[in-house]
Write a protein that holds these residues in place. Structure first.
Motif, PDB file in Angstrom:
ATOM      1  N   VAL A   1      18.474  -6.250  20.110  1.00 54.51           N
ATOM      2  CA  VAL A   1      18.249  -7.225  19.758  1.00 54.51           C
ATOM      3  C   VAL A   1      16.912  -6.543  20.810  1.00 54.51           C
ATOM      4  CG1 VAL A   1      18.018  -9.401  19.972  1.00 54.51           C
ATOM      5  CG2 VAL A   1      20.212  -8.763  19.546  1.00 54.51           C
ATOM      6  N   PRO A   2      15.990  -6.573  20.573  1.00 57.73           N
ATOM      7  CA  PRO A   2      14.981  -6.195  20.856  1.00 57.73           C
ATOM      8  C   PRO A   2      13.872  -7.285  21.574  1.00 57.73           C
ATOM      9  CG  PRO A   2      13.944  -5.677  19.006  1.00 57.73           C
ATOM     10  CD  PRO A   2      15.252  -5.755  18.630  1.00 57.73           C
ATOM     11  N   GLY A   3      13.985  -8.562  21.116  1.00 57.02           N
ATOM     12  CA  GLY A   3      13.611  -9.490  21.932  1.00 57.02           C
ATOM     13  C   GLY A   3      13.923 -10.839  22.338  1.00 57.02           C
ATOM     14  N   ILE A   4      15.425 -10.527  22.405  1.00 50.73           N
ATOM     15  CA  ILE A   4      16.484 -10.476  23.720  1.00 50.73           C
ATOM     16  C   ILE A   4      16.317 -10.270  25.068  1.00 50.73           C
ATOM     17  CG2 ILE A   4      18.861 -11.822  23.854  1.00 50.73           C
ATOM     18  CD1 ILE A   4      16.844 -13.554  22.261  1.00 50.73           C
ATOM     19  N   THR A   5      16.891  -9.199  24.341  1.00 44.93           N
ATOM     20  CA  THR A   5      16.790  -8.123  25.823  1.00 44.93           C
ATOM     21  C   THR A   5      15.738  -8.340  27.111  1.00 44.93           C
ATOM     22  OG1 THR A   5      18.222  -6.627  24.336  1.00 44.93           O
ATOM     23  CG2 THR A   5      18.347  -5.665  26.847  1.00 44.93           C
ATOM     24  N   PRO A   6      14.532  -8.089  26.860  1.00 42.55           N
ATOM     25  CA  PRO A   6      13.863  -8.299  28.052  1.00 42.55           C
ATOM     26  C   PRO A   6      13.770  -9.608  28.524  1.00 42.55           C
ATOM     27  CG  PRO A   6      12.521  -7.186  25.625  1.00 42.55           C
ATOM     28  CD  PRO A   6      13.488  -8.059  25.713  1.00 42.55           C
ATOM     29  N   ALA A   7      13.643 -10.742  28.132  1.00 40.97           N
ATOM     30  CA  ALA A   7      13.913 -12.180  28.304  1.00 40.97           C
ATOM     31  C   ALA A   7      15.375 -12.000  29.876  1.00 40.97           C
ATOM     32  CB  ALA A   7      14.310 -13.239  27.520  1.00 40.97           C
ATOM     33  N   ILE A   8      16.571 -11.330  28.842  1.00 41.04           N
ATOM     34  CA  ILE A   8      17.924 -11.614  30.024  1.00 41.04           C
ATOM     35  C   ILE A   8      17.950 -10.434  31.343  1.00 41.04           C
ATOM     36  CG2 ILE A   8      19.878 -10.847  29.609  1.00 41.04           C
ATOM     37  CD1 ILE A   8      20.706 -11.319  27.539  1.00 41.04           C
ATOM     38  N   LEU A   9      16.592  -9.491  30.831  1.00 41.42           N
ATOM     39  CA  LEU A   9      16.452  -8.798  32.336  1.00 41.42           C
ATOM     40  C   LEU A   9      15.516  -9.890  33.446  1.00 41.42           C
ATOM     41  CD1 LEU A   9      15.945  -6.156  33.483  1.00 41.42           C
ATOM     42  CD2 LEU A   9      13.963  -5.657  32.329  1.00 41.42           C
ATOM     43  N   ILE A  10      14.169 -10.504  32.900  1.00 41.76           N
ATOM     44  CA  ILE A  10      13.691 -11.095  33.597  1.00 41.76           C
ATOM     45  C   ILE A  10      14.334 -11.954  34.486  1.00 41.76           C
ATOM     46  CG2 ILE A  10      11.514 -12.097  33.268  1.00 41.76           C
ATOM     47  CD1 ILE A  10      10.313 -10.319  31.224  1.00 41.76           C
ATOM     48  N   GLY A  11      15.362 -12.504  33.710  1.00 36.75           N
ATOM     49  CA  GLY A  11      15.919 -13.910  34.099  1.00 36.75           C
ATOM     50  C   GLY A  11      16.918 -13.467  35.320  1.00 36.75           C
TER      51      GLY A  11
ATOM     52  N   LEU B   1       8.698   4.503  34.245  1.00 36.84           N
ATOM     53  CA  LEU B   1      10.312   5.336  34.331  1.00 36.84           C
ATOM     54  C   LEU B   1      11.233   5.363  32.748  1.00 36.84           C
ATOM     55  CD1 LEU B   1      12.490   3.732  37.519  1.00 36.84           C
ATOM     56  CD2 LEU B   1      10.557   6.032  37.079  1.00 36.84           C
ATOM     57  N   GLY B   2      10.369   4.473  32.369  1.00 36.01           N
ATOM     58  CA  GLY B   2      10.772   4.239  30.555  1.00 36.01           C
ATOM     59  C   GLY B   2      12.012   3.333  30.358  1.00 36.01           C
ATOM     60  N   ILE B   3      12.247   2.540  31.205  1.00 36.57           N
ATOM     61  CA  ILE B   3      12.773   1.033  31.348  1.00 36.57           C
ATOM     62  C   ILE B   3      12.818   0.381  29.654  1.00 36.57           C
ATOM     63  CG2 ILE B   3      14.104  -0.793  32.034  1.00 36.57           C
ATOM     64  CD1 ILE B   3      13.354   0.910  34.771  1.00 36.57           C
ATOM     65  N   MET B   4      11.139  -0.388  29.796  1.00 36.25           N
ATOM     66  CA  MET B   4      11.273  -1.062  28.620  1.00 36.25           C
ATOM     67  C   MET B   4      11.445  -0.312  27.256  1.00 36.25           C
ATOM     68  SD  MET B   4      11.142  -3.740  30.019  1.00 36.25           S
ATOM     69  CE  MET B   4      10.996  -4.944  28.199  1.00 36.25           C
ATOM     70  N   ALA B   5      10.849   1.420  27.436  1.00 37.00           N
ATOM     71  CA  ALA B   5      11.733   1.888  26.034  1.00 37.00           C
ATOM     72  C   ALA B   5      12.126   1.712  25.315  1.00 37.00           C
ATOM     73  CB  ALA B   5      10.481   2.559  26.005  1.00 37.00           C
ATOM     74  N   GLN B   6      13.757   2.091  26.725  1.00 37.20           N
ATOM     75  CA  GLN B   6      15.480   1.531  26.282  1.00 37.20           C
ATOM     76  C   GLN B   6      15.539   0.734  25.915  1.00 37.20           C
ATOM     77  OE1 GLN B   6      17.110   4.320  26.450  1.00 37.20           O
ATOM     78  NE2 GLN B   6      15.470   6.190  26.540  1.00 37.20           N
ATOM     79  N   ILE B   7      15.263  -0.073  26.924  1.00 34.72           N
ATOM     80  CA  ILE B   7      15.540  -1.841  26.161  1.00 34.72           C
ATOM     81  C   ILE B   7      14.396  -2.029  24.752  1.00 34.72           C
ATOM     82  CG2 ILE B   7      14.824  -3.941  26.797  1.00 34.72           C
ATOM     83  CD1 ILE B   7      14.746  -2.920  29.495  1.00 34.72           C
ATOM     84  N   ASN B   8      13.481  -1.761  24.887  1.00 32.58           N
ATOM     85  CA  ASN B   8      13.095  -1.869  22.616  1.00 32.58           C
ATOM     86  C   ASN B   8      13.686  -1.423  21.824  1.00 32.58           C
ATOM     87  OD1 ASN B   8      11.254  -4.196  23.583  1.00 32.58           O
ATOM     88  ND2 ASN B   8       9.781  -1.980  23.989  1.00 32.58           N
ATOM     89  N   ASN B   9      14.446  -0.552  22.001  1.00 29.41           N
ATOM     90  CA  ASN B   9      15.522   0.355  21.235  1.00 29.41           C
ATOM     91  C   ASN B   9      16.673  -0.111  21.118  1.00 29.41           C
ATOM     92  OD1 ASN B   9      13.456   2.296  20.669  1.00 29.41           O
ATOM     93  ND2 ASN B   9      14.323   3.335  21.978  1.00 29.41           N
ATOM     94  N   GLY B  10      17.394  -1.241  21.838  1.00 26.48           N
ATOM     95  CA  GLY B  10      18.192  -2.028  21.497  1.00 26.48           C
ATOM     96  C   GLY B  10      18.603  -3.151  20.337  1.00 26.48           C
TER      97      GLY B  10
END
Length: 84
Positions: free
Chosen positions: A51-61, A40-49
């Motif tokens: 702070v691209p390093g923190i946002t995936p960690a928050i999502l996973i948490g 669905l392209g979720i990670m592409a949207q998250i990585n364009n934020g």
């Protein structure tokens, strides 16, 4: 010598801890699939934020905690409604 008996409270806490760990494992598996196989392209949207390093960690948490809390509460409901 007297046989050791475990208290019902200790047994209940261990059961709830087991449910929480199962929820944690399922949540980690779901988060892994969500972040690695991205149809669905979720990670592409998250990585364009910003702070691209923190946002995936928050999502996973958030995903892992949601699964762990849900499994714990479900286990509590099962324990309270089981017939003895």
């Amino acid at each position: 010598m007297r046989a050791k008996t475990s208290s019902p409270l200790f047994t209940s806490v261990l059961k709830l801890l087991g449910h929480a760990m199962m929820g944690l494992a399922v949540g980690l598996a779901f988060a892994f699939v969500l972040t690695r196989f991205d149809p669905l392209g979720i990670m592409a949207q998250i990585n364009n934020g910003a702070v691209p390093g923190i946002t995936p960690a928050i999502l996973i948490g958030i995903v892992v905690l949601s699964f762990a809390v849900g499994a714990t509460l479900t286990g509590l409901v099962f324990m309270l409604t089981e017939d003895r």
